[in-house]
Design a protein around this motif. Structure first.
Motif, PDB file in Angstrom:
ATOM      1  N   ARG A 193      25.690  -2.818 -53.961  1.00 32.16           N
ATOM      2  CA  ARG A 193      24.423  -3.128 -53.284  1.00 32.16           C
ATOM      3  C   ARG A 193      24.293  -2.229 -52.076  1.00 32.16           C
ATOM      4  N   ARG A 203      30.933  -8.915 -53.145  1.00 33.08           N
ATOM      5  CA  ARG A 203      30.702  -7.964 -54.227  1.00 33.08           C
ATOM      6  C   ARG A 203      31.226  -8.552 -55.531  1.00 33.08           C
ATOM      7  N   LEU A 204      30.524  -8.257 -56.611  1.00 31.55           N
ATOM      8  CA  LEU A 204      30.946  -8.724 -57.938  1.00 31.55           C
ATOM      9  C   LEU A 204      31.623  -7.564 -58.663  1.00 31.55           C
ATOM     10  N   ARG A 228      26.692 -15.521 -57.609  1.00 28.73           N
ATOM     11  CA  ARG A 228      25.273 -15.882 -57.633  1.00 28.73           C
ATOM     12  C   ARG A 228      24.946 -16.980 -56.622  1.00 28.73           C
ATOM     13  N   GLY A 283      31.296 -14.728 -61.466  1.00 28.75           N
ATOM     14  CA  GLY A 283      29.850 -14.526 -61.440  1.00 28.75           C
ATOM     15  C   GLY A 283      29.081 -15.708 -60.892  1.00 28.75           C
ATOM     16  N   GLU A 304      29.891  -4.772 -61.133  1.00 33.91           N
ATOM     17  CA  GLU A 304      28.464  -4.611 -60.862  1.00 33.91           C
ATOM     18  C   GLU A 304      28.243  -3.415 -59.952  1.00 33.91           C
ATOM     19  N   PRO A 305      27.071  -2.802 -60.030  1.00 37.04           N
ATOM     20  CA  PRO A 305      26.786  -1.676 -59.130  1.00 37.04           C
ATOM     21  C   PRO A 305      26.803  -2.121 -57.667  1.00 37.04           C
TER      22      PRO A 305
END
Length: 71
Positions: free
Chosen positions: A70, A63-64, A53, A49, A67-68
């Motif tokens: 992007r 992409r994380l 960030r 993370g 997480e949704p």
């Protein structure tokens, strides 16, 4: 079935060094992964993370995990 493509490493290390300096990354391998992920159609998935960030705003292909997506 998905395929795996290979890329030539010529220029990747110079690009990684530039990314590392620009983003002030401590870990060289992160910069190399970012350089490779700039290839067309490539995504860079990470579970880190803090790393996400720090580079996600500039590198839209990062992409994380968890997480949704992007747009």
């Amino acid at each position: 079935m998905d395929t795996v493509s290979t890329i030539e490493s010529v220029g990747i290390y110079q690009q990684a060094l530039a990314i590392s300096n620009d983003q002030q990354l401590c870990d060289t391998y992160d910069a190399v992964y970012l350089a490779v992920s700039e290839s067309p159609g490539c995504e860079f998935w990470t579970a880190d993370g803090r790393f996400f960030r720090s580079v996600g705003a500039r590198f839209k292909q990062v992409r994380l995990v968890g997480e949704p997506q992007r747009k």
